[in-house]
Design a protein around this motif. Structure first.
Motif, PDB file in Angstrom:
ATOM      1  N   LYS A  43       0.833  -1.208   0.000  1.00  0.00           N
ATOM      2  CA  LYS A  43       0.000   0.000   0.000  1.00  0.00           C
ATOM      3  C   LYS A  43       0.869   1.259   0.000  1.00  0.00           C
ATOM      4  N   ALA A  44       0.317   2.312  -0.599  1.00  0.00           N
ATOM      5  CA  ALA A  44       0.974   3.616  -0.497  1.00  0.00           C
ATOM      6  C   ALA A  44       0.770   4.120   0.928  1.00  0.00           C
ATOM      7  N   LEU A  45       1.734   4.870   1.417  1.00  0.00           N
ATOM      8  CA  LEU A  45       1.653   5.456   2.753  1.00  0.00           C
ATOM      9  C   LEU A  45       1.995   6.930   2.637  1.00  0.00           C
ATOM     10  N   ILE A  46       1.018   7.767   2.989  1.00  0.00           N
ATOM     11  CA  ILE A  46       1.176   9.221   2.873  1.00  0.00           C
ATOM     12  C   ILE A  46       0.946   9.831   4.243  1.00  0.00           C
ATOM     13  N   VAL A  47       1.867  10.698   4.669  1.00  0.00           N
ATOM     14  CA  VAL A  47       1.692  11.429   5.928  1.00  0.00           C
ATOM     15  C   VAL A  47       1.676  12.909   5.594  1.00  0.00           C
ATOM     16  N   THR A  48       0.731  13.626   6.167  1.00  0.00           N
ATOM     17  CA  THR A  48       0.673  15.068   5.951  1.00  0.00           C
ATOM     18  C   THR A  48       0.641  15.786   7.290  1.00  0.00           C
ATOM     19  N   THR A  49       1.445  16.849   7.387  1.00  0.00           N
ATOM     20  CA  THR A  49       1.519  17.625   8.621  1.00  0.00           C
ATOM     21  C   THR A  49       1.998  19.034   8.295  1.00  0.00           C
ATOM     22  N   PHE A  50       2.196  19.849   9.321  1.00  0.00           N
ATOM     23  CA  PHE A  50       2.710  21.204   9.123  1.00  0.00           C
ATOM     24  C   PHE A  50       4.155  21.143   8.631  1.00  0.00           C
ATOM     25  N   SER A  51       4.472  21.863   7.572  1.00  0.00           N
ATOM     26  CA  SER A  51       5.839  21.906   7.045  1.00  0.00           C
ATOM     27  C   SER A  51       6.816  22.455   8.069  1.00  0.00           C
ATOM     28  N   SER A  52       6.338  23.324   8.935  1.00  0.00           N
ATOM     29  CA  SER A  52       7.214  23.994   9.894  1.00  0.00           C
ATOM     30  C   SER A  52       7.457  23.179  11.166  1.00  0.00           C
TER      31      SER A  52
ATOM     32  N   LYS B 269       4.742   3.142  -9.162  1.00  0.00           N
ATOM     33  CA  LYS B 269       5.128   1.805  -9.616  1.00  0.00           C
ATOM     34  C   LYS B 269       5.626   0.919  -8.469  1.00  0.00           C
ATOM     35  N   ASN B 270       6.078   1.532  -7.384  1.00  0.00           N
ATOM     36  CA  ASN B 270       6.598   0.785  -6.217  1.00  0.00           C
ATOM     37  C   ASN B 270       6.054   1.375  -4.928  1.00  0.00           C
ATOM     38  N   ARG B 271       4.747   1.543  -4.859  1.00  0.00           N
ATOM     39  CA  ARG B 271       4.100   2.284  -3.767  1.00  0.00           C
ATOM     40  C   ARG B 271       4.478   1.785  -2.377  1.00  0.00           C
ATOM     41  N   GLU B 272       4.729   0.475  -2.237  1.00  0.00           N
ATOM     42  CA  GLU B 272       4.996  -0.084  -0.907  1.00  0.00           C
ATOM     43  C   GLU B 272       6.418   0.216  -0.420  1.00  0.00           C
ATOM     44  N   LYS B 273       7.237   0.809  -1.279  1.00  0.00           N
ATOM     45  CA  LYS B 273       8.634   1.084  -0.900  1.00  0.00           C
ATOM     46  C   LYS B 273       8.843   2.505  -0.367  1.00  0.00           C
ATOM     47  N   TYR B 274       7.806   3.341  -0.432  1.00  0.00           N
ATOM     48  CA  TYR B 274       7.969   4.761  -0.089  1.00  0.00           C
ATOM     49  C   TYR B 274       7.049   5.202   1.037  1.00  0.00           C
ATOM     50  N   LEU B 275       7.506   6.220   1.746  1.00  0.00           N
ATOM     51  CA  LEU B 275       6.650   6.969   2.660  1.00  0.00           C
ATOM     52  C   LEU B 275       6.651   8.395   2.118  1.00  0.00           C
ATOM     53  N   ILE B 276       5.497   8.827   1.644  1.00  0.00           N
ATOM     54  CA  ILE B 276       5.363  10.178   1.094  1.00  0.00           C
ATOM     55  C   ILE B 276       4.983  11.117   2.235  1.00  0.00           C
ATOM     56  N   VAL B 277       5.766  12.162   2.416  1.00  0.00           N
ATOM     57  CA  VAL B 277       5.424  13.209   3.373  1.00  0.00           C
ATOM     58  C   VAL B 277       5.091  14.425   2.524  1.00  0.00           C
ATOM     59  N   CYS B 278       3.876  14.965   2.696  1.00  0.00           N
ATOM     60  CA  CYS B 278       3.484  16.069   1.828  1.00  0.00           C
ATOM     61  C   CYS B 278       2.602  17.069   2.560  1.00  0.00           C
ATOM     62  N   THR B 279       2.334  18.157   1.881  1.00  0.00           N
ATOM     63  CA  THR B 279       1.474  19.202   2.420  1.00  0.00           C
ATOM     64  C   THR B 279       0.027  18.883   2.089  1.00  0.00           C
ATOM     65  N   GLY B 280      -0.888  19.522   2.825  1.00  0.00           N
ATOM     66  CA  GLY B 280      -2.296  19.405   2.476  1.00  0.00           C
ATOM     67  C   GLY B 280      -3.239  18.997   3.588  1.00  0.00           C
ATOM     68  N   HIS B 281      -2.751  18.911   4.816  1.00  0.00           N
ATOM     69  CA  HIS B 281      -3.599  18.425   5.908  1.00  0.00           C
ATOM     70  C   HIS B 281      -4.764  19.342   6.239  1.00  0.00           C
TER      71      HIS B 281
ATOM     72  N   GLU C 242      -4.869  15.105 -10.189  1.00  0.00           N
ATOM     73  CA  GLU C 242      -4.161  16.058 -11.053  1.00  0.00           C
ATOM     74  C   GLU C 242      -2.683  15.709 -11.178  1.00  0.00           C
ATOM     75  N   LEU C 243      -2.240  14.702 -10.460  1.00  0.00           N
ATOM     76  CA  LEU C 243      -0.829  14.320 -10.491  1.00  0.00           C
ATOM     77  C   LEU C 243      -0.713  12.868 -10.942  1.00  0.00           C
ATOM     78  N   PRO C 244       0.466  12.486 -11.462  1.00  0.00           N
ATOM     79  CA  PRO C 244       0.628  11.127 -11.984  1.00  0.00           C
ATOM     80  C   PRO C 244       0.820  10.093 -10.873  1.00  0.00           C
ATOM     81  N   PHE C 245      -0.062  10.110  -9.914  1.00  0.00           N
ATOM     82  CA  PHE C 245      -0.051   9.124  -8.838  1.00  0.00           C
ATOM     83  C   PHE C 245      -1.496   8.905  -8.444  1.00  0.00           C
ATOM     84  N   GLN C 246      -1.962   7.675  -8.584  1.00  0.00           N
ATOM     85  CA  GLN C 246      -3.358   7.385  -8.273  1.00  0.00           C
ATOM     86  C   GLN C 246      -3.449   6.607  -6.972  1.00  0.00           C
ATOM     87  N   LEU C 247      -4.362   7.022  -6.124  1.00  0.00           N
ATOM     88  CA  LEU C 247      -4.605   6.254  -4.903  1.00  0.00           C
ATOM     89  C   LEU C 247      -5.316   4.965  -5.266  1.00  0.00           C
ATOM     90  N   GLN C 248      -5.089   3.926  -4.468  1.00  0.00           N
ATOM     91  CA  GLN C 248      -5.769   2.656  -4.657  1.00  0.00           C
ATOM     92  C   GLN C 248      -6.427   2.268  -3.344  1.00  0.00           C
TER      93      GLN C 248
END
Length: 169
Positions: A7-16, A79-91, A106-112
């Motif tokens: 599974k993809a793993l995405i964490v979002t929090t304050f950049s600061s 292509k290798n969603r289970e190998k990454y932890l994405i930390v991004c903005t947007g919370h 809008e980006l070349p990454f689709q949630l599953q």
């Protein structure tokens, strides 16, 4: 311990919030995932923290900034969603943040189905944020994402944690 295999793993929090970002990096290392910070504001704060010698995240995480770089990187992650932890903005549901753009496809990454999105902070309780966040969560749910919200404040298990516990038992 969320079962995040495949599974993809995405964490979002304050950049600061450098202390929280540090704990997210440690979490990613425990899961043996490559940690990727996506977005301009994250890069800006991390680079400032490193210049002031408060943190040294570059050794443990990749900073990806710039729209094209981010898009080609998201392609690779997809292509290798289970190998990454994405930390991004947007919370807070900000319209131009990476997470919102992923949710709007809008980006070349689709949630599953079963992909995991962790909101490591509460919504700032003003109407515009609450509305944007509700809209964002709706889009994420439609795509089958499992959401963990407000995880840094709670002293007890949330619904998704309880579901995992029951599954394990």
């Amino acid at each position: 311990g969320t079962n995040s295999e495949g599974k993809a793993l995405i964490v979002t929090t304050f950049s600061s919030h450098l202390a929280r970002l540090k704990s997210v990096i440690e979490f990613g290392k425990q899961l043996n995932r490559t940690i990727v910070f996506l977005g301009r504001s994250l890069s800006k704060y991390v680079e400032a923290g490193e210049r002031l010698q408060l943190v040294n995240f570059s050794k443990d995480a990749q900073l990806v900034k710039g729209r094209r770089v981010g898009e080609s990187f998201l392609n690779k992650i997809g292509k290798n969603r289970e190998k990454y932890l994405i930390v991004c903005t947007g919370h807070q549901g900000e319209k131009n943040a990476i997470l919102s753009r992923i949710a709007r496809k809008e980006l070349p990454f689709q949630l599953q189905g079963g992909d995991i999105v962790v909101f490591s902070c509460s919504v700032i309780p003003v109407e515009v944020n609450q509305r944007n966040r509700k809209e964002l969560e709706h889009l994420l749910k439609q795509q089958g994402a499992r959401m963990f919200t407000d995880i840094h404040v709670s002293g007890h298990a949330a619904r998704e944690d309880t579901r995992d516990l029951i599954t394990y038992v």
